[in-house]
Scaffold this motif. Structure first.
Motif, PDB file in Angstrom:
ATOM      1  N   ALA A 112      -0.306  -4.856   0.937  1.00 54.17           N
ATOM      2  CA  ALA A 112       0.704  -5.705   1.205  1.00 54.17           C
ATOM      3  C   ALA A 112       1.526  -5.462   2.141  1.00 54.17           C
ATOM      4  O   ALA A 112       2.624  -6.123   2.615  1.00 54.17           O
ATOM      5  CB  ALA A 112       1.394  -6.332   0.060  1.00 54.17           C
ATOM      6  N   CYS A 113       1.538  -4.056   2.488  1.00 54.81           N
ATOM      7  CA  CYS A 113       2.468  -3.736   3.642  1.00 54.81           C
ATOM      8  C   CYS A 113       2.590  -4.255   5.031  1.00 54.81           C
ATOM      9  O   CYS A 113       1.368  -4.673   5.457  1.00 54.81           O
ATOM     10  CB  CYS A 113       2.024  -2.099   3.794  1.00 54.81           C
ATOM     11  N   LEU A 114       3.708  -4.526   5.372  1.00 57.27           N
ATOM     12  CA  LEU A 114       3.946  -5.502   6.619  1.00 57.27           C
ATOM     13  C   LEU A 114       4.186  -4.456   7.674  1.00 57.27           C
ATOM     14  O   LEU A 114       4.488  -5.040   8.960  1.00 57.27           O
ATOM     15  CB  LEU A 114       5.292  -6.259   6.311  1.00 57.27           C
ATOM     16  N   THR A 115       4.422  -3.226   7.617  1.00 55.94           N
ATOM     17  CA  THR A 115       4.790  -2.204   8.431  1.00 55.94           C
ATOM     18  C   THR A 115       6.092  -2.543   8.910  1.00 55.94           C
ATOM     19  O   THR A 115       6.209  -2.321  10.526  1.00 55.94           O
ATOM     20  CB  THR A 115       3.730  -2.124   9.639  1.00 55.94           C
ATOM     21  N   CYS A 116       6.834  -3.157   8.207  1.00 57.19           N
ATOM     22  CA  CYS A 116       8.332  -3.376   8.711  1.00 57.19           C
ATOM     23  C   CYS A 116       9.178  -2.349   8.939  1.00 57.19           C
ATOM     24  O   CYS A 116      10.099  -2.336   9.567  1.00 57.19           O
ATOM     25  CB  CYS A 116       8.888  -4.308   7.802  1.00 57.19           C
ATOM     26  N   CYS A 117       8.889  -1.033   8.485  1.00 59.77           N
ATOM     27  CA  CYS A 117       9.709   0.213   8.736  1.00 59.77           C
ATOM     28  C   CYS A 117      10.835   0.380   8.048  1.00 59.77           C
ATOM     29  O   CYS A 117      11.489   0.981   8.234  1.00 59.77           O
ATOM     30  CB  CYS A 117       9.639   0.564  10.212  1.00 59.77           C
ATOM     31  N   GLU A 118      10.958  -0.775   7.135  1.00 59.79           N
ATOM     32  CA  GLU A 118      12.467  -0.760   6.274  1.00 59.79           C
ATOM     33  C   GLU A 118      12.527   0.663   5.635  1.00 59.79           C
ATOM     34  O   GLU A 118      13.332   1.204   5.198  1.00 59.79           O
ATOM     35  CB  GLU A 118      12.610  -1.828   5.338  1.00 59.79           C
ATOM     36  N   CYS A 119      11.299   0.956   5.137  1.00 59.72           N
ATOM     37  CA  CYS A 119      11.281   2.136   4.251  1.00 59.72           C
ATOM     38  C   CYS A 119      11.618   3.365   5.044  1.00 59.72           C
ATOM     39  O   CYS A 119      12.179   4.250   4.726  1.00 59.72           O
ATOM     40  CB  CYS A 119       9.664   2.437   3.596  1.00 59.72           C
ATOM     41  N   ALA A 120      11.063   3.505   6.416  1.00 60.45           N
ATOM     42  CA  ALA A 120      11.219   4.509   7.122  1.00 60.45           C
ATOM     43  C   ALA A 120      12.706   4.561   7.463  1.00 60.45           C
ATOM     44  O   ALA A 120      13.468   5.890   7.463  1.00 60.45           O
ATOM     45  CB  ALA A 120      10.430   4.668   8.590  1.00 60.45           C
ATOM     46  N   ILE A 136       2.326   7.426   6.303  1.00 55.33           N
ATOM     47  CA  ILE A 136       1.728   7.902   5.138  1.00 55.33           C
ATOM     48  C   ILE A 136       0.960   6.602   4.233  1.00 55.33           C
ATOM     49  O   ILE A 136      -0.192   6.678   4.062  1.00 55.33           O
ATOM     50  CB  ILE A 136       2.619   8.649   4.129  1.00 55.33           C
ATOM     51  N   PHE A 137       1.786   5.687   4.219  1.00 54.90           N
ATOM     52  CA  PHE A 137       0.910   4.281   3.367  1.00 54.90           C
ATOM     53  C   PHE A 137       0.096   3.734   4.266  1.00 54.90           C
ATOM     54  O   PHE A 137      -0.916   3.483   3.616  1.00 54.90           O
ATOM     55  CB  PHE A 137       2.224   3.345   3.249  1.00 54.90           C
ATOM     56  N   ARG A 138       0.244   3.545   5.639  1.00 58.06           N
ATOM     57  CA  ARG A 138      -0.980   3.095   6.449  1.00 58.06           C
ATOM     58  C   ARG A 138      -2.208   3.839   6.356  1.00 58.06           C
ATOM     59  O   ARG A 138      -3.336   3.283   6.134  1.00 58.06           O
ATOM     60  CB  ARG A 138      -0.353   3.071   7.993  1.00 58.06           C
ATOM     61  N   ALA A 185      13.915  -0.219  -0.753  1.00 61.85           N
ATOM     62  CA  ALA A 185      14.053  -0.857   0.469  1.00 61.85           C
ATOM     63  C   ALA A 185      12.789  -1.844   0.650  1.00 61.85           C
ATOM     64  O   ALA A 185      13.113  -2.684   1.657  1.00 61.85           O
ATOM     65  CB  ALA A 185      14.183  -0.017   1.758  1.00 61.85           C
ATOM     66  N   CYS A 186      11.965  -1.843  -0.041  1.00 63.91           N
ATOM     67  CA  CYS A 186      10.660  -2.586   0.467  1.00 63.91           C
ATOM     68  C   CYS A 186      10.683  -3.863  -0.117  1.00 63.91           C
ATOM     69  O   CYS A 186      10.578  -4.041  -1.422  1.00 63.91           O
ATOM     70  CB  CYS A 186       9.647  -1.755  -0.070  1.00 63.91           C
ATOM     71  N   SER A 187      10.464  -4.879   0.908  1.00 62.36           N
ATOM     72  CA  SER A 187      10.656  -6.245   0.207  1.00 62.36           C
ATOM     73  C   SER A 187       9.076  -6.496  -0.335  1.00 62.36           C
ATOM     74  O   SER A 187       9.136  -7.688  -1.108  1.00 62.36           O
ATOM     75  CB  SER A 187      10.757  -7.150   1.504  1.00 62.36           C
TER      76      SER A 187
END
Ligand code: SF4
Ligand code: SF4
Ligand code: SF4
Ligand code: SF4
Length: 292
Positions: free
Chosen positions: A181-189, A206-208, A236-238
């Motif tokens: 479900a990761c959108l690679t929005c980078c909020e976590c980073a 790492i998640f990708r 942070a992850c939506s």
């Protein structure tokens, strides 16, 4: 003559109101103290003292305290507190107050952030040495060498046949943590306190990689050992991906699948802690705190 500190209940209430830290509930159980990695490594970080000083409203004294810059913001003190006190939140607030009142030059705070980033490089180099099985005792020369040596990004191109080769347990961990479900929005980073250079540590990377089943590349990497489990990536992850759980699971899989020995996590922790006295010395020099 001893100079006594004068409590200021009004200021104590103001700090409490600003951070909702519930300092009044502290019953001095010491859990935050014994769990703090900086304190374990150096005996120089006392979250309990900061909580008590904040409750007493000793703001001027707190803003001059070296400890507020020693904290690595791992949040462990807040997680272990049985009374929902939030020492880490008080420390974050105090840093903001130092900046707001211009008690420390902006350039110094910038250099502090750079130092903290380069500290992550030293942790990466240490983790790599541990993975290589080096029995090493850290000295000042090696510390400075690592501090100044960027981590080289991997030059290996990932081929399509390398994808989705992780074990069943590896793929299950990725699925359990909803990595697809990761959108690679980078909020976590953006939220991650130790994300400084992609080649050192990047939670999105790492998640990708985990989502693509690149088990060998991840389970053999020093990066997965650098996570300080602060959970900010998860908060942070939506997409409600539990990043900190995923990284913890990768560490467990590295042991289970024989990439590292069973004693590696405890050896790594000990090796990691040897770096903290060095970084505290750098912080003392940067802010002009008296040497310990
Ligand atoms: S957040 Fe700071 S004070 Fe709290 S445990 Fe981590 S390093 Fe220690
Ligand atoms: S863990 Fe909580 S209750 Fe215990 S000393 Fe620390 S702040 Fe106080
Ligand atoms: S915040 Fe969540 S969705 Fe965004 S990149 Fe990180 S894991 Fe993916
Ligand atoms: S828990 Fe998440 S935010 Fe915290 S250090 Fe690890 S990856 Fe970064």
């Amino acid at each position: 003559m001893t100079a006594y500190l004068t409590p200021n209940p009004k200021l104590g209430r103001a700090i409490e109101a600003a951070v909702h830290a519930e300092g009044n509930l502290c019953w001095t159980c010491n859990s935050c103290l014994t769990e703090c990695p900086v304190n374990i490594a150096t005996n120089r970080m006392q979250p309990l003292k900061i909580v008590r000083m904040a409750t007493l409203g000793l703001l001027d004294e707190l803003l001059r305290l070296p400890e507020i810059w020693y904290c690595i913001t791992c949040n462990r003190c807040s997680y272990v507190c049985p009374m929902s006190v939030k020492p880490a939140a008080i420390i974050r607030y105090l840093r903001q107050e130092v900046a707001r009142h211009k008690l420390v030059a902006y350039a110094t705070i910038t250099r502090y952030r750079e130092l903290f980033s380069r500290f992550q490089r030293t942790r990466w180099h240490m983790a790599q040495h541990c993975l290589n099985g080096f029995d090493l005792s850290l000295n000042a020369a090696l510390w400075h060498q690592w501090l100044e040596t960027p981590v080289q990004p991997s030059a290996d191109k990932i081929a399509s046949e390398d994808l989705f080769r992780g074990s069943k347990a590896f793929r299950k961990a990725a699925a359990d943590n909803s990595l697809r479900a990761c959108l690679t929005c980078c909020e976590c980073a953006s939220a991650c306190p130790i994300f400084c250079e992609r080649s050192v540590f990047d939670p999105v990377w790492i998640f990708r990689m985990a989502n693509w089943g690149l088990a060998d590349e991840l389970l053999d990497s020093p990066s997965i050992w650098l996570c300080i489990a602060c959970q900010r990536c998860t908060d942070a992850c939506s997409q409600q991906i539990k990043g900190h759980h995923m990284i913890r699971r990768l560490q467990e899989l590295a042991v289970e699948e024989g990439f590292v020995g069973r004693d590696f996590p405890s050896c790594w922790k000990k090796a990691d802690y040897t770096l903290y006295p060095f970084v505290l010395e750098e912080i003392d020099a940067l802010f002009g705190f008296p040497a310990c």
